[in-house]
Enzyme design. Structure first.
Site, PDB file in Angstrom:
ATOM      1  N   LEU A   1       0.747  -1.273  -0.058  1.00  0.00           N
ATOM      2  CA  LEU A   1      -0.092   0.064  -0.013  1.00  0.00           C
ATOM      3  C   LEU A   1       0.790   1.236   0.019  1.00  0.00           C
ATOM      4  CD1 LEU A   1      -2.204  -1.683   2.659  1.00  0.00           C
ATOM      5  CD2 LEU A   1      -3.182  -1.082   0.401  1.00  0.00           C
TER       6      LEU A   1
ATOM      7  N   LYS B   1      15.157  -0.439   5.369  1.00  0.00           N
ATOM      8  CA  LYS B   1      14.715   0.356   4.200  1.00  0.00           C
ATOM      9  C   LYS B   1      14.797   1.817   4.137  1.00  0.00           C
ATOM     10  CE  LYS B   1      12.472   1.156   0.261  1.00  0.00           C
ATOM     11  NZ  LYS B   1      10.991   1.033  -0.216  1.00  0.00           N
TER      12      LYS B   1
END
EC number: 1.1.1.31
Lengths: 328, 328, 328, 328
Positions: D96, D202
């Protein structure tokens, strides 16, 4: 008489290395002998006109003939080159755009030092690298002349109204002589120390100004994003510890103040390119003296980046517009 | 009577969603009913004492019993927890160190909202994230109470002398009620807009202050390296466009001014950790509103790095020392 | 023979302004005539020794007599000053700590150019301001000599093992002649363009290195604070788009790699002062070419600030320690 | 069988707080039961298609009906909302665009947790704030389900070719179960630690990438201004200590490399807005952990400022164009 006495005192105090100071101080300060003026741009012309207003005969020159006209009409005598000015005047003021121009005007083939007379007082009001000021002082001293740096704070308006601030570097004994002329053109004349100190003070002021303006622009923008009214926010800052000249006297947000560039689409004022140039001097000075200037460096880079994005010729307060998402 | 009328006007203007404002405005503003005070630290204690001086009975509490003593001796009544204070007072001021403390004091198991009475005025003078202020306002509104944020500018000295500046956010109709109390503790009480606006104004001010201080430290250091006298440089900046509160009122260079932390080995004043904390709020607010704050971010990082190098508890003006080669 | 032919081609192509190139190219490249070497420091000594190993007689000098000994024992002839070296050798390599040393060695009273022979090849491997390299090239050309800049990448270890990388600037026709000598001392010899290009390439590389190292240190520190294992994080970065030489070959976090300064309390390696010096050249070059280098500037300032906090002589990867709260 | 055994071992080792892990591990890993997939955007659609290719039945949903079509044609079953997917599948992957979407899909009125079955494995591959990942994990645990964060490195191309890198955070006992599915969609699946660690890795990678790209752009621009050929400079950097992924694999200067956004007017690739968003997470994480990230902060601000100057939707390597005077 006081000047003569001062000359003798120096003679004894500083030994024969400065024996020529006695001569220097013999320059008449009472009668209004001609003053040389080199560099008749937006700043130089009104400055020279203020000397004329105070009764000083002005002998001037500039590389661009179209710059002569206005001052000639006001009564100045125009000569061909700096060397000729030096031949006729023993006090000379220079107001030039950059270091290479200063080097050319002083040490070039038809430069001042070609014909300068012993004891001549040379005052450079250009904003340049302090290292160049020091070189010019050494070159002048070799010819028996005295060089002082006296860059200004204030723009074209202040130049016209004789409201400039002069920051003066050079031998302290000559400060009075310089002050006599500079007070005709400015409201404040501050002695800063040895040659180059005027430039140093100017650079320092403009670095803090450049930082304060970006800081003000960021802060106003953030406050507006958080829902604050810009006028109210400016008022709060100005009564609190966030106050600075940029928030108070030159607010970068359109609608907060009248009579500043932000009220006129950032036209006029002090161009972003010029601010970037001055911060370049700050950067050079900091690098060579191993001084950390993290915010000064970043401010320099931001004005430099603005020049790449179409803001080169707008007033430096347009950094507010540069930082706003809706701005461009 | 004016208050009552104001209540009715709101009634008609803003429809029944704010019908409880009529009740709110019935809080007596003439007679001096007890005022609750939660958070009796270095700032809270002198603030509460100033309320007592103005004749307001004070009902107070703090998690640390050793904080009670001083205020108790001054005549305040001490209760066990925020809920009990809320049970006894319909105007409560909170002065707490951080967002989690505020959340606990308002919404915790023995927090204010457990026993708050309809129409109670809650004024939070802590410096916290504006988002938390908004959450507290929503939670208070559910209980029929009114929450306003009113962070302060000024330190312990200003708190003692009732010279604080309050920046107030919340419904405008309640500003007068808040002002009645805040003027006992401060010299300026400024209405900034909806809930969270007080925090926003505080954050903005401190961001510009944080930038200005580092800018001043860099500039003074560079000037000194270039041979300028620090006092003279400060004087020049302060009469020119480089002027800011940090150069003028709180100069970071030892020997330039009296009565500031730089004159006292950077003790007292406003700790580097606290400045880093406030700039963290500025950073959070800028990130969430997508606002670029290049100098604010870098200033935040510099104060953060100072905390790693032994400056955490010194006044934030010690950035001058941090940046000097000979400094450490 | 090819060299001779090349000389003639140049003669015709470039007109008589470069007629002396014919002479230059007559320098024997086949027989091993003596090579001059000036600057016998930590880098220069092993470099000169590698020339000896390849069979070149070496004629050397240095201002510090204690630097002679080692090379003298290896068979080099030591002379008194650069001028004398220039009198005896028509290929000279200089390896000096800074711009003023280079200026002195080339143009000083007993400098190379006092006795340089027409056609001499001068290779300067010092890391200096590219503007100074250009000045030296002009001065050399006036004497009929050829100056090339050839700064190195790699430290003392690489110098001993003849694994340096040379970045060479100067007239392309002379690159082969330079390469003949440089390949004795390095693994890579890269032609970069006109005089000063070698310095430019070196400055660019070190600027990106300086940025990458701080970026790696910040990133590793942030990851550790967020709970990641440092070795694992390094592994992830190095297989992803965050990879850089500093993360991969020279990780600044103790315990992640062996054989790098972070494994040895940041001793050895490339000192913070030297990195700050190189970034000063980058800053100067960027300022004079009006190039924005925001991260490069900030990196410069961070290394500069580290020098104020006790990291001057540690390897530049100690920025990791500088940025950690627990670090100091 | 191994899975079952692992379940028992955990039962004994970690006491009854994790007794449900026995059940979790009973999820069949051998037979290919349906996998839920929520979020069928540019990344999600090819990822889900790769699951189908490996023989997993896919049960999917998305808020935009137009996103369904492609995957439906490939054989996936489309349901109305996340809750229905959770009713039918005991392994669900979500992909998402932002934190609020993740919160809605998991905890909203028709979210996954409304109908999630005990022991369900929930893998979120969105890039979001690690704090939100932790909240989702707590909410999932209350329902007896297991939440893991597994953000990806690599773009649409890598998603199509099943060449993504997954950075996975969550209980180690469930990593094998997650890996079974993730290896169908990616080339590397790296276990990073507890919940949120995948996001942390990340963020760290993208912060260093964001710094490296600006550093490369500045360096290439400076080198070009100093007269170096861009291809040659890139070659030199990439064989030296300046090397980084941005200089080597994704050079921002048009003409240096083929097949990268700089060769295609900065179209495609990774948008400046997305990089600014990821650096916002880095900034938030650094602020909350009191970690100094000076270059990361400045990089964040530069990408943010680029968004104000028309670069929002260009690849982030367009920072090269942003910094060039002639660029715009």
């Amino acid at each position: 008489m006081a000047a003569l006495f001062r000359g003798y005192r120096n003679f004894y105090k500083r030994s024969n290395r400065h024996v020529e100071l006695t001569l220097v101080s013999c320059r008449s300060m009472a009668s209004k002998t001609p003053v040389g003026f080199i560099g008749l741009g937006n700043m130089g012309t009104p400055m020279a006109r203020n000397l004329l207003k105070h009764g000083y005969p002005v002998i001037a020159t500039d590389v661009f003939p179209e710059s002569f006209k206005e001052l000639q009409d006001s009564g100045a005598q125009i000569l061909d080159c700096p060397a000729e000015v030096a031949d006729k005047a023993d006090r000379i003021i220079t107001m030039l755009p950059s270091s290479p121009n200063v080097i050319e005007v002083y040490t070039g083939p038809s430069g001042i030092l070609k014909k300068v007379k012993k004891g001549t007082l040379l005052i450079d009001s250009s904003t340049i690298n302090p290292a160049v000021s020091k070189e010019m002082a050494v070159a002048a001293e070799k010819m028996g002349a005295v060089f002082m740096d006296a860059p200004v704070s204030g723009g074209v308006g202040a130049a016209s109204l004789a409201k400039l601030t002069f920051m003066v570097g050079g031998v302290e004994e000559e400060f009075n002589a310089a002050q006599e002329l500079l007070t005709c053109m400015g409201a404040n004349v501050v002695y800063c120390g040895q040659v180059g100190s005027g430039q140093a003070a100017k650079i320092c002021n403009n670095m803090l100004l450049g930082i304060g303006m970006i800081g003000t622009a960021e802060t106003m923008n953030l406050g507006i994003r958080l829902g604050l009214d810009p006028k109210l926010l400016a008022k709060i800052l100005n009564m609190s510890s966030g106050q600075c000249w940029s928030s108070d006297k030159y607010n970068p947000v359109p609608g907060v103040m009248e009579g500043v560039p932000s009220a006129n689409n950032y036209q006029g004022g002090f161009g972003t390119t010029l601010m970037a140039k001055d911060l370049g001097f700050a950067q050079d000075s900091a690098t060579s003296t191993l001084t950390p200037i993290p915010l000064g460096s970043l401010a320099h880079q931001i004005y430099r980046a603005m020049c790449t994005c179409g803001y080169a010729n707008k007033d430096f307060s347009s950094v507010f517009q540069f930082l706003r998402e809706e701005g461009v």
